[in-house]
Scaffold this motif. Structure first.
Motif, PDB file in Angstrom:
ATOM      1  N   UNK A  48       0.824  -1.206   0.000  1.00  0.00           N
ATOM      2  CA  UNK A  48       0.000   0.000   0.000  1.00  0.00           C
ATOM      3  C   UNK A  48       0.863   1.262   0.000  1.00  0.00           C
ATOM      4  N   UNK A  49       1.940   1.246   0.770  1.00  0.00           N
ATOM      5  CA  UNK A  49       2.798   2.422   0.871  1.00  0.00           C
ATOM      6  C   UNK A  49       3.404   2.770  -0.488  1.00  0.00           C
ATOM      7  N   UNK A  50       4.021   1.784  -1.123  1.00  0.00           N
ATOM      8  CA  UNK A  50       4.663   2.025  -2.419  1.00  0.00           C
ATOM      9  C   UNK A  50       3.623   2.351  -3.486  1.00  0.00           C
ATOM     10  N   UNK A  51       2.500   1.635  -3.451  1.00  0.00           N
ATOM     11  CA  UNK A  51       1.457   1.884  -4.440  1.00  0.00           C
ATOM     12  C   UNK A  51       0.859   3.279  -4.268  1.00  0.00           C
ATOM     13  N   UNK A  52       0.682   3.716  -3.004  1.00  0.00           N
ATOM     14  CA  UNK A  52       0.142   5.046  -2.753  1.00  0.00           C
ATOM     15  C   UNK A  52       1.053   6.137  -3.272  1.00  0.00           C
ATOM     16  N   UNK A  53       2.363   5.994  -3.036  1.00  0.00           N
ATOM     17  CA  UNK A  53       3.330   6.971  -3.550  1.00  0.00           C
ATOM     18  C   UNK A  53       3.301   6.990  -5.072  1.00  0.00           C
ATOM     19  N   UNK A  54       3.233   5.801  -5.672  1.00  0.00           N
ATOM     20  CA  UNK A  54       3.226   5.698  -7.132  1.00  0.00           C
ATOM     21  C   UNK A  54       1.985   6.354  -7.730  1.00  0.00           C
ATOM     22  N   UNK A  55       0.841   6.177  -7.085  1.00  0.00           N
ATOM     23  CA  UNK A  55      -0.398   6.762  -7.597  1.00  0.00           C
ATOM     24  C   UNK A  55      -0.324   8.280  -7.630  1.00  0.00           C
ATOM     25  N   UNK A  80      -5.107   7.134   0.522  1.00  0.00           N
ATOM     26  CA  UNK A  80      -5.070   7.885   1.773  1.00  0.00           C
ATOM     27  C   UNK A  80      -3.644   7.891   2.347  1.00  0.00           C
ATOM     28  N   UNK A  81      -2.997   6.740   2.316  1.00  0.00           N
ATOM     29  CA  UNK A  81      -1.616   6.676   2.783  1.00  0.00           C
ATOM     30  C   UNK A  81      -0.685   7.503   1.914  1.00  0.00           C
ATOM     31  N   UNK A  82      -0.889   7.446   0.602  1.00  0.00           N
ATOM     32  CA  UNK A  82      -0.072   8.243  -0.313  1.00  0.00           C
ATOM     33  C   UNK A  82      -0.243   9.729  -0.073  1.00  0.00           C
ATOM     34  N   UNK A  83      -1.474  10.162   0.211  1.00  0.00           N
ATOM     35  CA  UNK A  83      -1.736  11.575   0.481  1.00  0.00           C
ATOM     36  C   UNK A  83      -0.999  12.037   1.741  1.00  0.00           C
ATOM     37  N   UNK A  84      -1.032  11.216   2.781  1.00  0.00           N
ATOM     38  CA  UNK A  84      -0.312  11.557   4.014  1.00  0.00           C
ATOM     39  C   UNK A  84       1.185  11.724   3.750  1.00  0.00           C
ATOM     40  N   UNK A  85       1.738  10.817   2.945  1.00  0.00           N
ATOM     41  CA  UNK A  85       3.182  10.877   2.693  1.00  0.00           C
ATOM     42  C   UNK A  85       3.547  12.035   1.774  1.00  0.00           C
ATOM     43  N   UNK A  86       2.675  12.391   0.847  1.00  0.00           N
ATOM     44  CA  UNK A  86       2.921  13.556   0.002  1.00  0.00           C
ATOM     45  C   UNK A  86       2.913  14.830   0.836  1.00  0.00           C
ATOM     46  N   UNK A  87       2.012  14.897   1.819  1.00  0.00           N
ATOM     47  CA  UNK A  87       1.863  16.109   2.622  1.00  0.00           C
ATOM     48  C   UNK A  87       2.878  16.208   3.755  1.00  0.00           C
ATOM     49  N   UNK A  88       3.216  15.064   4.370  1.00  0.00           N
ATOM     50  CA  UNK A  88       4.010  15.108   5.608  1.00  0.00           C
ATOM     51  C   UNK A  88       5.343  14.363   5.531  1.00  0.00           C
ATOM     52  N   UNK A  89       5.676  13.824   4.381  1.00  0.00           N
ATOM     53  CA  UNK A  89       6.968  13.160   4.241  1.00  0.00           C
ATOM     54  C   UNK A  89       6.826  11.656   4.116  1.00  0.00           C
ATOM     55  N   UNK A  90       7.772  11.062   3.427  1.00  0.00           N
ATOM     56  CA  UNK A  90       7.738   9.627   3.147  1.00  0.00           C
ATOM     57  C   UNK A  90       8.477   8.871   4.241  1.00  0.00           C
ATOM     58  N   UNK A  91       7.708   8.377   5.196  1.00  0.00           N
ATOM     59  CA  UNK A  91       8.289   7.573   6.272  1.00  0.00           C
ATOM     60  C   UNK A  91       7.240   6.577   6.740  1.00  0.00           C
ATOM     61  N   UNK A  92       7.706   5.538   7.410  1.00  0.00           N
ATOM     62  CA  UNK A  92       6.787   4.527   7.907  1.00  0.00           C
ATOM     63  C   UNK A  92       5.848   5.119   8.955  1.00  0.00           C
ATOM     64  N   UNK A  93       6.355   6.010   9.785  1.00  0.00           N
ATOM     65  CA  UNK A  93       5.521   6.633  10.813  1.00  0.00           C
ATOM     66  C   UNK A  93       4.385   7.422  10.184  1.00  0.00           C
ATOM     67  N   UNK A  94       4.695   8.216   9.174  1.00  0.00           N
ATOM     68  CA  UNK A  94       3.652   8.995   8.490  1.00  0.00           C
ATOM     69  C   UNK A  94       2.652   8.066   7.817  1.00  0.00           C
ATOM     70  N   UNK A  95       3.156   6.990   7.205  1.00  0.00           N
ATOM     71  CA  UNK A  95       2.263   6.025   6.543  1.00  0.00           C
ATOM     72  C   UNK A  95       1.289   5.417   7.543  1.00  0.00           C
ATOM     73  N   UNK A  96       1.765   5.120   8.748  1.00  0.00           N
ATOM     74  CA  UNK A  96       0.902   4.504   9.757  1.00  0.00           C
ATOM     75  C   UNK A  96      -0.130   5.487  10.317  1.00  0.00           C
ATOM     76  N   UNK A  97       0.132   6.781  10.181  1.00  0.00           N
ATOM     77  CA  UNK A  97      -0.858   7.766  10.620  1.00  0.00           C
ATOM     78  C   UNK A  97      -2.119   7.738   9.746  1.00  0.00           C
ATOM     79  N   UNK A  98      -1.999   7.190   8.538  1.00  0.00           N
ATOM     80  CA  UNK A  98      -3.160   7.095   7.645  1.00  0.00           C
ATOM     81  C   UNK A  98      -4.235   6.168   8.226  1.00  0.00           C
ATOM     82  N   UNK A  99      -3.910   4.894   8.540  1.00  0.00           N
ATOM     83  CA  UNK A  99      -4.942   4.049   9.162  1.00  0.00           C
ATOM     84  C   UNK A  99      -5.320   4.516  10.558  1.00  0.00           C
TER      85      UNK A  99
END
Length: 219
Positions: A48-55, A80-99
């Motif tokens: 999901x993380x990689x796919x979200x960034x790619x989308x 949703x995860x991709x949006x969080x990482x676009x806005x707040x940075x690409x990290x596992x912590x930011x990705x987990x803030x999505x769910x």
């Protein structure tokens, strides 16, 4: 000063309300603390993380499979995860803030339902405590997968179902039609954005709900 006095008097007269507020704060604190305490991850989350960034970066899915098929499971979670990482940075912590953010929304939907369904505050408090400390819910809300979205859809369905129940009791035809439209759109969104077997859970729950409302309406 006046607002402080009013709030103090309200909680003094309604101690159960203070408990609900405390549980709500505790729920949010636990959900935010989980990725800080347990910073590990599962391989499935990276799909999901990689796919979200790619989308967001290329407008296309990521291809993980040898057969040339893109990873399309749980599109909303990937977006949703991709949006969080676009806005707040690409990290596992930011990705987990999505769910986690969806899990917090789920809590307040459950809180709304508990107010509507239970007259006695102790039953509401018990439900919220069970949800707050459920190991499955704690894990699911920090797990970057589509399961927390299924939970969101089911809770939205329950809210709409409750409103439908009220509309049937009031014989409000316009409200019933609008709620039918919302429930239909929710099911379409679910089926259109998920490709695994879990997507059939919402239509099944919708069918059970409609059957229950039908039985109620004619009894």
């Amino acid at each position: 000063m006046i607002s402080k006095q009013i709030s103090q008097r309200f909680f003094a007269d309604n101690p159960g309300s203070l408990v609900v507020v405390m549980i709500s704060v505790l729920f949010i604190a636990i959900r935010l603390a989980v990725p800080l305490k347990f910073d590990g991850s599962y391989i499935d989350e990276y799909w999901h993380i990689v796919s979200g960034i790619s989308l967001f970066e290329s407008g296309s899915y990521t291809y993980f499979y040898n057969d040339g098929k893109p990873y399309e499971r749980g599109l909303l979670m990937s977006l949703w995860g991709g949006l969080w990482m676009v806005l707040f940075g690409k990290s596992l912590l930011v990705a987990k803030l999505a769910p986690i953010s969806i899990g917090i929304a789920n809590y307040f939907l459950l809180l709304y339902l508990s107010f509507k369904l239970f007259d006695k505050r102790r039953f509401q408090i018990l439900l919220l405590l069970l949800y707050t400390f459920s190991p499955w819910c704690i894990f699911n809300h920090a797990y970057v997968r589509m399961y927390v979205v299924y939970e969101l859809f089911l809770l939205i369905l329950l809210v709409l179902g409750f409103k439908m129940y009220i509309a049937v009791r009031e014989n409000n035809g316009i409200k019933i039609l609008l709620l039918l439209l919302f429930i239909t759109m929710l099911n379409i969104l679910n089926l259109a954005t998920n490709t695994d077997g879990g997507r059939y859970l919402l239509p099944l729950a919708s069918a059970v709900m409609f059957a229950s409302l039908f039985i109620f309406a004619f009894n």
